[in-house]
Design a protein around this motif. Sequence first.
Motif, PDB file in Angstrom:
ATOM      1  N   VAL A   1       0.844  -1.194   0.000  1.00  0.00           N
ATOM      2  CA  VAL A   1       0.000   0.000   0.000  1.00  0.00           C
ATOM      3  C   VAL A   1       0.883   1.249   0.000  1.00  0.00           C
ATOM      4  CG1 VAL A   1      -1.868   1.244   1.149  1.00  0.00           C
ATOM      5  CG2 VAL A   1      -1.730  -1.255   1.348  1.00  0.00           C
ATOM      6  N   ALA A   2       0.734   2.062  -1.041  1.00  0.00           N
ATOM      7  CA  ALA A   2       1.402   3.362  -1.113  1.00  0.00           C
ATOM      8  C   ALA A   2       0.354   4.461  -1.027  1.00  0.00           C
ATOM      9  CB  ALA A   2       2.189   3.484  -2.420  1.00  0.00           C
ATOM     10  N   HIS A   3       0.764   5.614  -0.557  1.00  0.00           N
ATOM     11  CA  HIS A   3      -0.164   6.746  -0.555  1.00  0.00           C
ATOM     12  C   HIS A   3       0.620   8.040  -0.688  1.00  0.00           C
ATOM     13  CE1 HIS A   3       0.866   7.689   3.687  1.00  0.00           C
ATOM     14  NE2 HIS A   3       0.827   6.389   3.881  1.00  0.00           N
ATOM     15  N   ALA A   4      -0.030   9.046  -1.222  1.00  0.00           N
ATOM     16  CA  ALA A   4       0.578  10.363  -1.421  1.00  0.00           C
ATOM     17  C   ALA A   4      -0.397  11.426  -0.948  1.00  0.00           C
ATOM     18  CB  ALA A   4       0.927  10.575  -2.894  1.00  0.00           C
ATOM     19  N   GLY A   5       0.151  12.592  -0.620  1.00  0.00           N
ATOM     20  CA  GLY A   5      -0.694  13.710  -0.235  1.00  0.00           C
ATOM     21  C   GLY A   5      -0.447  14.219   1.166  1.00  0.00           C
ATOM     22  N   TYR A   6      -0.079  13.309   2.084  1.00  0.00           N
ATOM     23  CA  TYR A   6       0.070  13.718   3.479  1.00  0.00           C
ATOM     24  C   TYR A   6       1.472  13.441   4.029  1.00  0.00           C
ATOM     25  CZ  TYR A   6      -4.919  14.583   3.753  1.00  0.00           C
ATOM     26  OH  TYR A   6      -6.176  15.094   3.561  1.00  0.00           O
ATOM     27  N   GLY A   7       2.295  12.746   3.278  1.00  0.00           N
ATOM     28  CA  GLY A   7       3.611  12.384   3.773  1.00  0.00           C
ATOM     29  C   GLY A   7       4.489  13.579   4.104  1.00  0.00           C
TER      30      GLY A   7
ATOM     31  N   VAL B   1      15.950 -14.469   3.097  1.00  0.00           N
ATOM     32  CA  VAL B   1      16.835 -13.558   2.370  1.00  0.00           C
ATOM     33  C   VAL B   1      16.155 -13.072   1.087  1.00  0.00           C
ATOM     34  CG1 VAL B   1      19.049 -13.337   1.193  1.00  0.00           C
ATOM     35  CG2 VAL B   1      18.902 -14.588   3.359  1.00  0.00           C
ATOM     36  N   ALA B   2      15.542 -13.983   0.368  1.00  0.00           N
ATOM     37  CA  ALA B   2      14.844 -13.604  -0.864  1.00  0.00           C
ATOM     38  C   ALA B   2      13.659 -12.698  -0.558  1.00  0.00           C
ATOM     39  CB  ALA B   2      14.378 -14.860  -1.602  1.00  0.00           C
ATOM     40  N   PHE B   3      12.970 -12.972   0.535  1.00  0.00           N
ATOM     41  CA  PHE B   3      11.833 -12.124   0.906  1.00  0.00           C
ATOM     42  C   PHE B   3      12.312 -10.715   1.240  1.00  0.00           C
ATOM     43  CE2 PHE B   3       9.046 -10.217   4.113  1.00  0.00           C
ATOM     44  CZ  PHE B   3       7.837 -10.253   3.442  1.00  0.00           C
ATOM     45  N   ALA B   4      13.430 -10.588   1.948  1.00  0.00           N
ATOM     46  CA  ALA B   4      13.970  -9.267   2.279  1.00  0.00           C
ATOM     47  C   ALA B   4      14.281  -8.477   1.008  1.00  0.00           C
ATOM     48  CB  ALA B   4      15.211  -9.412   3.144  1.00  0.00           C
ATOM     49  N   ALA B   5      14.904  -9.132   0.035  1.00  0.00           N
ATOM     50  CA  ALA B   5      15.225  -8.460  -1.223  1.00  0.00           C
ATOM     51  C   ALA B   5      13.942  -8.073  -1.962  1.00  0.00           C
ATOM     52  CB  ALA B   5      16.091  -9.369  -2.094  1.00  0.00           C
ATOM     53  N   TRP B   6      12.952  -8.965  -1.929  1.00  0.00           N
ATOM     54  CA  TRP B   6      11.672  -8.689  -2.586  1.00  0.00           C
ATOM     55  C   TRP B   6      10.984  -7.478  -1.952  1.00  0.00           C
ATOM     56  CZ3 TRP B   6       6.601  -8.702  -0.798  1.00  0.00           C
ATOM     57  CH2 TRP B   6       5.590  -8.722  -1.770  1.00  0.00           C
ATOM     58  N   LEU B   7      10.967  -7.423  -0.614  1.00  0.00           N
ATOM     59  CA  LEU B   7      10.299  -6.321   0.069  1.00  0.00           C
ATOM     60  C   LEU B   7      11.021  -4.999  -0.189  1.00  0.00           C
ATOM     61  CD1 LEU B   7       8.022  -5.464   1.957  1.00  0.00           C
ATOM     62  CD2 LEU B   7       9.531  -5.956   3.897  1.00  0.00           C
ATOM     63  N   GLU B   8      12.342  -5.015  -0.203  1.00  0.00           N
ATOM     64  CA  GLU B   8      13.086  -3.795  -0.502  1.00  0.00           C
ATOM     65  C   GLU B   8      12.784  -3.307  -1.927  1.00  0.00           C
ATOM     66  OE1 GLU B   8      17.227  -4.073   0.278  1.00  0.00           O
ATOM     67  OE2 GLU B   8      16.974  -4.337   2.446  1.00  0.00           O
ATOM     68  N   ALA B   9      12.626  -4.242  -2.854  1.00  0.00           N
ATOM     69  CA  ALA B   9      12.277  -3.857  -4.227  1.00  0.00           C
ATOM     70  C   ALA B   9      10.887  -3.241  -4.282  1.00  0.00           C
ATOM     71  CB  ALA B   9      12.362  -5.076  -5.149  1.00  0.00           C
ATOM     72  N   ARG B  10       9.955  -3.806  -3.513  1.00  0.00           N
ATOM     73  CA  ARG B  10       8.607  -3.238  -3.469  1.00  0.00           C
ATOM     74  C   ARG B  10       8.637  -1.822  -2.882  1.00  0.00           C
ATOM     75  NH1 ARG B  10       8.882  -7.168  -5.593  1.00  0.00           N
ATOM     76  NH2 ARG B  10       9.037  -5.625  -7.247  1.00  0.00           N
ATOM     77  N   TRP B  11       9.502  -1.623  -1.887  1.00  0.00           N
ATOM     78  CA  TRP B  11       9.569  -0.301  -1.260  1.00  0.00           C
ATOM     79  C   TRP B  11      10.189   0.724  -2.206  1.00  0.00           C
ATOM     80  CZ3 TRP B  11       6.206  -1.780   1.816  1.00  0.00           C
ATOM     81  CH2 TRP B  11       5.766  -0.973   2.867  1.00  0.00           C
ATOM     82  N   ARG B  12      11.095   0.288  -3.060  1.00  0.00           N
ATOM     83  CA  ARG B  12      11.603   1.199  -4.097  1.00  0.00           C
ATOM     84  C   ARG B  12      10.482   1.571  -5.058  1.00  0.00           C
ATOM     85  NH1 ARG B  12      16.077  -2.377  -3.780  1.00  0.00           N
ATOM     86  NH2 ARG B  12      15.425  -3.508  -5.648  1.00  0.00           N
ATOM     87  N   GLN B  13       9.613   0.616  -5.341  1.00  0.00           N
ATOM     88  CA  GLN B  13       8.461   0.880  -6.198  1.00  0.00           C
ATOM     89  C   GLN B  13       7.518   1.885  -5.536  1.00  0.00           C
ATOM     90  OE1 GLN B  13       6.150  -2.669  -6.868  1.00  0.00           O
ATOM     91  NE2 GLN B  13       5.038  -1.815  -8.603  1.00  0.00           N
ATOM     92  N   VAL B  14       7.280   1.709  -4.240  1.00  0.00           N
ATOM     93  CA  VAL B  14       6.438   2.655  -3.504  1.00  0.00           C
ATOM     94  C   VAL B  14       7.047   4.049  -3.550  1.00  0.00           C
ATOM     95  CG1 VAL B  14       5.648   3.300  -1.185  1.00  0.00           C
ATOM     96  CG2 VAL B  14       5.406   0.937  -1.974  1.00  0.00           C
ATOM     97  N   ASP B  15       8.359   4.139  -3.309  1.00  0.00           N
ATOM     98  CA  ASP B  15       9.044   5.427  -3.305  1.00  0.00           C
ATOM     99  C   ASP B  15       8.917   6.114  -4.660  1.00  0.00           C
ATOM    100  OD1 ASP B  15      10.852   7.357  -1.972  1.00  0.00           O
ATOM    101  OD2 ASP B  15      12.293   6.689  -3.490  1.00  0.00           O
ATOM    102  N   ALA B  16       9.106   5.365  -5.727  1.00  0.00           N
ATOM    103  CA  ALA B  16       9.004   5.938  -7.068  1.00  0.00           C
ATOM    104  C   ALA B  16       7.587   6.407  -7.356  1.00  0.00           C
ATOM    105  CB  ALA B  16       9.456   4.913  -8.111  1.00  0.00           C
ATOM    106  N   TRP B  17       6.590   5.616  -6.937  1.00  0.00           N
ATOM    107  CA  TRP B  17       5.196   6.009  -7.166  1.00  0.00           C
ATOM    108  C   TRP B  17       4.867   7.293  -6.422  1.00  0.00           C
ATOM    109  CZ3 TRP B  17       0.954   6.967  -4.167  1.00  0.00           C
ATOM    110  CH2 TRP B  17      -0.263   7.080  -4.836  1.00  0.00           C
ATOM    111  N   VAL B  18       5.308   7.403  -5.171  1.00  0.00           N
ATOM    112  CA  VAL B  18       5.037   8.612  -4.388  1.00  0.00           C
ATOM    113  C   VAL B  18       5.670   9.826  -5.054  1.00  0.00           C
ATOM    114  CG1 VAL B  18       5.387   9.774  -2.166  1.00  0.00           C
ATOM    115  CG2 VAL B  18       4.777   7.349  -2.213  1.00  0.00           C
ATOM    116  N   SER B  19       6.909   9.692  -5.520  1.00  0.00           N
ATOM    117  CA  SER B  19       7.568  10.806  -6.203  1.00  0.00           C
ATOM    118  C   SER B  19       6.796  11.222  -7.451  1.00  0.00           C
ATOM    119  CB  SER B  19       9.000  10.421  -6.588  1.00  0.00           C
ATOM    120  OG  SER B  19       9.817  10.254  -5.442  1.00  0.00           O
TER     121      SER B  19
END
Length: 348
Positions: free
Chosen positions: A268-274, A310-328
Amino acid sequence: MRARSIPPPPPAVRRLLAPLWPLVGVVVTGLMVPVVLAGAVHALVDRRARLLRMACLAVLLLWVDIRTLARCWALAAGSVTSGRVPWRRAHERVFTEALDALMFYTRRWLGLEVRLSDRMHFGTDGRPLLALARHAGPFDSLAIAWLLARTAGRLPRIVLAEALRWDPGVDTLLTRLDSYFVPSAGRDRLAGVRGMAASLAPDDVLLLFPEGENWTPARRARLIERLRRGGEDERAERAERLVNVLPPKVRGAWAARSARPDADVMIVAHAGYGQLSSARLVWEAMPFHDRPFLVRTWTYRAEDVPDEPVAFAAWLEARWRQVDAWVSTHTAAGGIPTALGPDEQTGA
């Protein structure tokens, strides 16, 4: 002081707080009357009527909390206790209606509006759902919990700071709904997350905020500095590349994932209040009529999510990069969400 560093009330204080809570509401309401009157006068100068809005909203939300507590008492005194399922369903209705009331008053007095930037997919029928959400700005926990309950039709199970037990309404209702209050210190802080995940029903969703705390520019800078001082240069560089989010703390998310590997996962990503990262910025932005709470979700089948840590950690970090890009991409100057497209939906 962070909520998670505040110790919970002792058991004797918890028992005393609950019956006194309505009296506290009466006293606080009385004390707020002059503030409301001052806010009404101040509105002649401040056309946004910010003091009046905040004073009225504070009183209303306090009484929503007291009403929720009173309904819990009524359920305990009534005949709903004849079975576990009716008991839980009754409390779920109380929770959903409390979320509705909180959102109604926040929208009415502050202009909080939840919008979807794309259609939500709620996972596979008959499977629980793990929702991993960005944590930034005021109201995000409330808005996301309400969105999951009303739009997804899944009542969220929530992990909260144990300090919230100082609120008898929250304490009573969410304890009865088997939410997990994270201890401020000691004990295995992940045991409750694992237990909650393992106990999810097919139509439940477990809501987690992997960052562990609200994003602010100061927290981001402190985290990067701490990593640098600790010699973790690679992690610091990855954190620096994240502009709008903190790096996710994998342990909690993995505890839930490993306890319930059959659950689908929603990001879940969101923008507007961050960008409203201080009381001053929140005050200056009020009311929020030109600032919708814009939400975007991505849902992954359980089979598509790594089942090794280990694979899950890498997967979650990739998702968080996706969230960051979407917010930007969806944040313009001043933190205002960019214009919505024709396919974007209104959630509130």
